[in-house]
Scaffold this motif. Structure first.
Motif, PDB file in Angstrom:
ATOM      1  N   GLU A   9       0.862  -1.018   0.051  1.00 18.80           N
ATOM      2  CA  GLU A   9       0.011  -0.012  -0.055  1.00 18.80           C
ATOM      3  C   GLU A   9       0.764   1.351   0.041  1.00 18.80           C
ATOM      4  O   GLU A   9       1.708   1.263   0.853  1.00 18.80           O
ATOM      5  CB  GLU A   9      -1.064  -0.123   1.158  1.00 18.80           C
ATOM      6  CG  GLU A   9      -2.010   1.101   1.161  1.00 18.80           C
ATOM      7  CD  GLU A   9      -3.027   0.957   2.138  1.00 18.80           C
ATOM      8  OE1 GLU A   9      -2.614   0.451   3.323  1.00 18.80           O
ATOM      9  OE2 GLU A   9      -4.093   1.393   2.085  1.00 18.80           O
ATOM     10  N   LEU A  26       1.988   9.773  -5.203  1.00 20.90           N
ATOM     11  CA  LEU A  26       1.651   8.419  -5.818  1.00 20.90           C
ATOM     12  C   LEU A  26       0.850   7.547  -4.714  1.00 20.90           C
ATOM     13  O   LEU A  26       1.191   7.129  -3.668  1.00 20.90           O
ATOM     14  CB  LEU A  26       2.705   7.638  -6.115  1.00 20.90           C
ATOM     15  CG  LEU A  26       2.588   6.293  -6.935  1.00 20.90           C
ATOM     16  CD1 LEU A  26       1.998   6.506  -8.098  1.00 20.90           C
ATOM     17  CD2 LEU A  26       4.088   5.543  -7.033  1.00 20.90           C
ATOM     18  N   ASP A  27      -0.313   7.043  -5.147  1.00 25.89           N
ATOM     19  CA  ASP A  27      -1.208   6.044  -4.401  1.00 25.89           C
ATOM     20  C   ASP A  27      -1.219   4.786  -5.062  1.00 25.89           C
ATOM     21  O   ASP A  27      -1.661   4.789  -6.285  1.00 25.89           O
ATOM     22  CB  ASP A  27      -2.531   6.689  -4.170  1.00 25.89           C
ATOM     23  CG  ASP A  27      -2.722   7.752  -3.278  1.00 25.89           C
ATOM     24  OD1 ASP A  27      -1.801   7.733  -2.308  1.00 25.89           O
ATOM     25  OD2 ASP A  27      -3.490   8.804  -3.573  1.00 25.89           O
ATOM     26  N   LEU A  28      -1.048   3.628  -4.435  1.00 23.87           N
ATOM     27  CA  LEU A  28      -1.065   2.504  -5.117  1.00 23.87           C
ATOM     28  C   LEU A  28      -1.384   1.384  -4.132  1.00 23.87           C
ATOM     29  O   LEU A  28      -1.108   1.368  -3.050  1.00 23.87           O
ATOM     30  CB  LEU A  28       0.163   1.916  -5.567  1.00 23.87           C
ATOM     31  CG  LEU A  28       0.930   2.351  -6.919  1.00 23.87           C
ATOM     32  CD1 LEU A  28       2.171   1.926  -6.993  1.00 23.87           C
ATOM     33  CD2 LEU A  28       0.215   2.382  -8.149  1.00 23.87           C
ATOM     34  N   THR A  29      -2.372   0.365  -4.573  1.00 26.94           N
ATOM     35  CA  THR A  29      -2.738  -0.921  -3.605  1.00 26.94           C
ATOM     36  C   THR A  29      -2.581  -1.925  -4.310  1.00 26.94           C
ATOM     37  O   THR A  29      -3.149  -2.177  -5.682  1.00 26.94           O
ATOM     38  CB  THR A  29      -4.092  -0.655  -3.414  1.00 26.94           C
ATOM     39  OG1 THR A  29      -4.444   0.757  -2.698  1.00 26.94           O
ATOM     40  CG2 THR A  29      -4.454  -1.593  -2.099  1.00 26.94           C
ATOM     41  N   VAL A  30      -1.553  -2.764  -4.159  1.00 25.58           N
ATOM     42  CA  VAL A  30      -1.574  -4.144  -4.714  1.00 25.58           C
ATOM     43  C   VAL A  30      -1.878  -5.036  -3.564  1.00 25.58           C
ATOM     44  O   VAL A  30      -1.601  -5.068  -2.470  1.00 25.58           O
ATOM     45  CB  VAL A  30       0.041  -4.225  -5.012  1.00 25.58           C
ATOM     46  CG1 VAL A  30       0.324  -5.600  -5.579  1.00 25.58           C
ATOM     47  CG2 VAL A  30       0.680  -3.357  -5.658  1.00 25.58           C
ATOM     48  N   TYR A  36       1.150  -7.459 -10.670  1.00 26.71           N
ATOM     49  CA  TYR A  36       1.035  -5.994 -11.015  1.00 26.71           C
ATOM     50  C   TYR A  36       2.126  -5.299 -11.804  1.00 26.71           C
ATOM     51  O   TYR A  36       3.515  -5.428 -11.363  1.00 26.71           O
ATOM     52  CB  TYR A  36       0.880  -5.323  -9.779  1.00 26.71           C
ATOM     53  CG  TYR A  36       0.527  -4.146  -9.315  1.00 26.71           C
ATOM     54  CD1 TYR A  36      -0.956  -3.864  -9.134  1.00 26.71           C
ATOM     55  CD2 TYR A  36       0.864  -2.945  -9.917  1.00 26.71           C
ATOM     56  CE1 TYR A  36      -1.739  -2.609  -8.984  1.00 26.71           C
ATOM     57  CE2 TYR A  36       0.317  -1.324 -10.065  1.00 26.71           C
ATOM     58  CZ  TYR A  36      -0.924  -1.502  -9.248  1.00 26.71           C
ATOM     59  OH  TYR A  36      -1.498  -0.306  -9.395  1.00 26.71           O
ATOM     60  N   PHE A  38       3.940  -2.158 -13.393  1.00 25.50           N
ATOM     61  CA  PHE A  38       4.144  -0.984 -13.085  1.00 25.50           C
ATOM     62  C   PHE A  38       4.838  -0.161 -14.300  1.00 25.50           C
ATOM     63  O   PHE A  38       6.054  -0.549 -14.704  1.00 25.50           O
ATOM     64  CB  PHE A  38       5.066  -0.653 -11.899  1.00 25.50           C
ATOM     65  CG  PHE A  38       5.234   0.446 -11.038  1.00 25.50           C
ATOM     66  CD1 PHE A  38       4.174   1.325 -11.081  1.00 25.50           C
ATOM     67  CD2 PHE A  38       6.550   0.938 -10.712  1.00 25.50           C
ATOM     68  CE1 PHE A  38       4.367   2.431 -10.461  1.00 25.50           C
ATOM     69  CE2 PHE A  38       6.565   2.321 -10.059  1.00 25.50           C
ATOM     70  CZ  PHE A  38       5.591   2.987  -9.980  1.00 25.50           C
ATOM     71  N   LYS A  46       9.682   5.084 -12.014  1.00 25.24           N
ATOM     72  CA  LYS A  46       9.351   3.874 -11.646  1.00 25.24           C
ATOM     73  C   LYS A  46      10.418   3.490 -10.654  1.00 25.24           C
ATOM     74  O   LYS A  46      10.040   3.087  -9.534  1.00 25.24           O
ATOM     75  CB  LYS A  46       9.177   3.009 -12.636  1.00 25.24           C
ATOM     76  CG  LYS A  46       8.290   3.389 -13.821  1.00 25.24           C
ATOM     77  CD  LYS A  46       8.229   2.434 -14.947  1.00 25.24           C
ATOM     78  CE  LYS A  46       9.611   2.261 -15.642  1.00 25.24           C
ATOM     79  NZ  LYS A  46       9.950   3.444 -16.427  1.00 25.24           N
ATOM     80  N   ALA A 207      -0.434  -0.179 -13.417  1.00 24.36           N
ATOM     81  CA  ALA A 207      -0.396   1.361 -13.121  1.00 24.36           C
ATOM     82  C   ALA A 207       0.367   1.790 -14.172  1.00 24.36           C
ATOM     83  O   ALA A 207       1.549   1.403 -14.636  1.00 24.36           O
ATOM     84  CB  ALA A 207       0.111   1.568 -11.646  1.00 24.36           C
ATOM     85  N   LEU A 214       0.439   9.342 -11.440  1.00 25.37           N
ATOM     86  CA  LEU A 214      -0.160   7.932 -11.839  1.00 25.37           C
ATOM     87  C   LEU A 214      -1.135   8.781 -12.738  1.00 25.37           C
ATOM     88  O   LEU A 214      -2.176   9.427 -12.535  1.00 25.37           O
ATOM     89  CB  LEU A 214      -1.098   7.575 -10.581  1.00 25.37           C
ATOM     90  CG  LEU A 214      -1.592   6.066 -10.769  1.00 25.37           C
ATOM     91  CD1 LEU A 214      -0.647   5.279 -10.955  1.00 25.37           C
ATOM     92  CD2 LEU A 214      -2.408   5.883  -9.585  1.00 25.37           C
ATOM     93  N   GLU A 217      -4.720   3.268 -13.950  1.00 24.07           N
ATOM     94  CA  GLU A 217      -4.630   2.268 -13.006  1.00 24.07           C
ATOM     95  C   GLU A 217      -5.816   1.435 -13.039  1.00 24.07           C
ATOM     96  O   GLU A 217      -6.919   1.863 -13.072  1.00 24.07           O
ATOM     97  CB  GLU A 217      -4.424   2.862 -11.307  1.00 24.07           C
ATOM     98  CG  GLU A 217      -3.560   1.987 -10.722  1.00 24.07           C
ATOM     99  CD  GLU A 217      -4.748   0.776  -9.754  1.00 24.07           C
ATOM    100  OE1 GLU A 217      -4.179   0.094  -9.092  1.00 24.07           O
ATOM    101  OE2 GLU A 217      -6.027   1.201  -9.575  1.00 24.07           O
TER     102      GLU A 217
END
Ligand SMILES: Nc1ncnc2c1ncn2[C@@H]1O[C@H](COP(=O)(O)OP(=O)(O)OP(=O)(O)O)[C@@H](O)[C@H]1O
Ligand SMILES: [Mg+2]
Lengths: 306, 284
Positions: A9, A26-30, A36, A38, A46, A207, A214, A217
């Motif tokens: 997260e 940057l917001d990501l949820t894996v 996933y 990128f 990255k 994403a 971002l 996504e």
């Protein structure tokens, strides 16, 4: 417990170098079990984001949690990673490199040898394990890097361009390995890559990053579908003049221009492919090819990052 | 971070360090210096050369024994050669790995950076101990065979132990410089400059102590004369004196406790500085 477990997260992650922001908010949820992707053009941020996630560089702002653990040192217990090109103690053998990595991974010396044998076997390097790492080819170094990342059975694998510089066979091997790690070993995979066909083949979510932000996504198929307002087909016929005349007479489509192999590219506005075929037959045009144009992740990527 | 884990890191770093060509070469040099110490003393003790009207043999008669050979070996080891290896190996194990990016690979693991630093310092300690151990065995065996077994064993053993501490201090200083400058060559040059700076400071103090001995200066310094007297006493605390604390092994020199205290202080400060800077470092 609602929903699947969150593996990685990232919230509001920002990193600036001087005045330039390499990663911005940057917001990501894996989720656990994801493969996933990128993505992003060169310099998108990255690698910088990955370094921040792993605690290699400071974050200007933001939070990272790996399987719910926020402390970077403790969080790395569940992670194996390759960042850019893996580096080794070149004067030592591949096996000795792994021995040192075992100590750092907290694997007891009693368990180390079996663990080393396991990961070497997994990447097919057992036979060359006694050679100096400095004498390995690029592909072997990449595989040794993956072997090292697998030490200690991580639950999350973070791979930054693992196929960089590999030949076609090497790329295929890495792709198959990643797929098998995800399916067979149930490892969550976070992979950055420029090979969009590979990503499309192995990832369920992606994403897309540009200039640190971002841009898109989601699930691969959703991304492709949501960015496809119109569908296209390519129509071919032996009688090209007749085809052109018929197409201009049919309503509910729009002729875009020439397609591949002498075919004509057509946008389906109101008709679908079958109806178009029927309309052409009605006008006496013998259709010998009707190729639906499937969009790829690459198309989405190019649209999103322009 | 448990002691077991720290021990495992230390073993791994030691394995790595001893597999380096430069570390093995340095061990060879250490052995050679010890052989040379025994051999030189043995040759001179049988020499008929005459210095100031007395034969060298008679001048050395009292001190030509195994501990004396060990002492000569220690001088030979320390005059420039082995300390240079300590600096080089410290530079390679931290700055070199930073440049080669292998430091990053190790720190991708659940290990705090200070623990890695301690493991590397401990590995350097193992190497320093090995060079001294090899030299001791060679010097002691060779000396007993060629020169006899009597002599100041305890004092010379203390000298070797002191030398171990001094080299550990030098390693700590080099590691701190390595974290600050990030390059092998820069670390070697930087550590050397640090030591030279210390020497210059020593000369400055020498000059002050000469001034302090002049009555005219003392009267014109007035109420500040105590500063002069105090500064003059600082010499044994300076880094070069601290790193030379092992010189107490010489029959002509006393053990200087100030230098040992300073060595302990400098070593801890260098390690603390290195750990602090390493913790905030962006790893490539
Ligand atoms: N140590 C650094 N100092 C200054 N700028 C940096 C540093 N590291 C990265 N950058 C900048 O941050 C931006 C993002 O770089 P990054 O390496 O994260 O991109 P990337 O998405 O991994 O690119 P690539 O696909 O080429 O690997 C670039 O503009 C880069 O110049
Ligand atoms: Mg990159």
């Amino acid at each position: 417990m609602a929903g699947p477990e969150v593996a990685l997260e990232v919230r509001n992650l920002t990193r600036t170098f001087g005045t330039r922001a390499a990663v911005r908010a940057l917001d990501l949820t894996v989720y656990a079990g994801d493969v996933y992707g990128f993505l992003g053009p060169n310099g998108a941020g990255k690698t910088t984001a990955i370094r921040c996630m792993l605690g290699l560089i400071r974050r200007t702002e933001g939070d990272v949690a790996i399987f719910g653990v926020r402390d970077p040192v403790a969080a790395r217990r569940a992670v194996g990673a390759i960042v850019e090109t893996p580096a080794f103690h070149d004067w030592m053998s591949g096996r000795d490199n792994l021995r040192i990595a075992c100590a750092y991974a907290g694997i007891s010396s009693a368990g180390a040898e079996t663990e080393i044998a396991r990961v070497l076997d997994r990447v097919g390097l057992t036979e060359r394990a006694r050679d100096r790492a400095g004498a390995y080819s690029l592909g072997m170094r990449q595989r040794l890097g993956i072997a090292r990342a697998l030490l200690g059975r991580p639950r999350l694998l973070i791979l930054d361009e693992p196929t960089n510089g590999l030949d076609p066979r090497g790329m295929r091997e890495v792709r198959d390995l990643v797929r098998s790690l995800a399916l067979h070993d149930q490892i969550t995979i976070f992979i950055s890559s420029h090979l969009l066909a590979e990503v499309q083949a192995i990832c369920n979510r992606v994403a897309i990053l540009q200039e640190g932000r971002l841009k898109a996504e989601g699930k691969v198929e959703d991304l492709i579908a949501s960015r496809q307002p119109r569908r296209f087909v390519e129509v071919g016929a032996a009688d090209a003049a007749g085809l052109a005349a018929a197409l201009s007479a049919i309503s509910g489509i729009e002729v875009i221009g020439p397609g591949e192999n002498g075919r004509t590219r057509v946008a389906l506005v109101e008709l679908d492919g079958a109806a178009l075929n029927r309309a052409l037959l009605d006008r006496g045009v013998g259709v010998d090819a009707l190729v639906p144009e499937t969009r790829s992740l690459e198309d989405v990527f190019l649209e999103v990052t322009t | 971070m448990t002691p077991t884990l720290l021990g495992a890191l230390w073993r791994a770093e030691t394995l790595k360090l001893f597999s380096r060509g430069s570390a093995r070469f340095g061990l060879g040099i250490a052995a050679l210096a010890s052989v040379a110490g025994v051999f030189a003393l043995w040759q001179l003790s049988g020499s008929q050369m005459v210095v100031n009207g007395a034969s060298v043999e008679s001048l050395l008669a009292e001190s030509a024994n195994a501990p004396a050979a060990l002492r000569w070996g220690l001088y030979l080891r320390n005059f420039f050669i082995l300390p240079a290896f300590v600096i080089l190996l410290s530079a390679q194990s931290l700055a070199g790995e930073l440049q080669a990016r292998t430091l990053r690979e190790e720190l991708l693991r659940p290990v705090p950076r200070w623990a890695m630093l301690v493991a590397k310092w401990g590995a350097l300690g193992a190497w320093i101990g090995a060079t001294l151990g090899v030299a001791w065995v060679i010097g002691a065996v060779g000396g007993m065979i060629l020169l006899g077994t009597g002599g100041p064993w305890a004092e010379v053993a203390l000298g070797y132990l002191a030398c171990f501490c001094c080299d550990l201090g030098l390693a700590a200083i080099s590691l701190a410089v390595a974290v600050l400058v990030h390059g092998v060559a820069g670390t070697v040059v930087g550590t050397f400059l640090f030591l030279v700076l210390g020497v210059f400071l020593g000369w400055g103090l020498l000059f002050l102590s000469w001034l302090a001995g002049i009555d005219a200066v003392r009267t014109s310094a007035g109420g500040l004369v105590w500063v002069l007297d105090w500064v003059v006493k600082a010499e044994p605390w300076l880094p070069p004196a601290a790193l030379r604390a092992w010189m107490g092994v010489s029959p002509a020199t006393d053990w200087i406790w100030q230098s040992f205290a300073s060595l302990a202080g400098i070593t801890s400060a260098a390690l603390a500085l290195a750990a602090r800077r390493l913790a905030g470092l962006d790893l490539p």
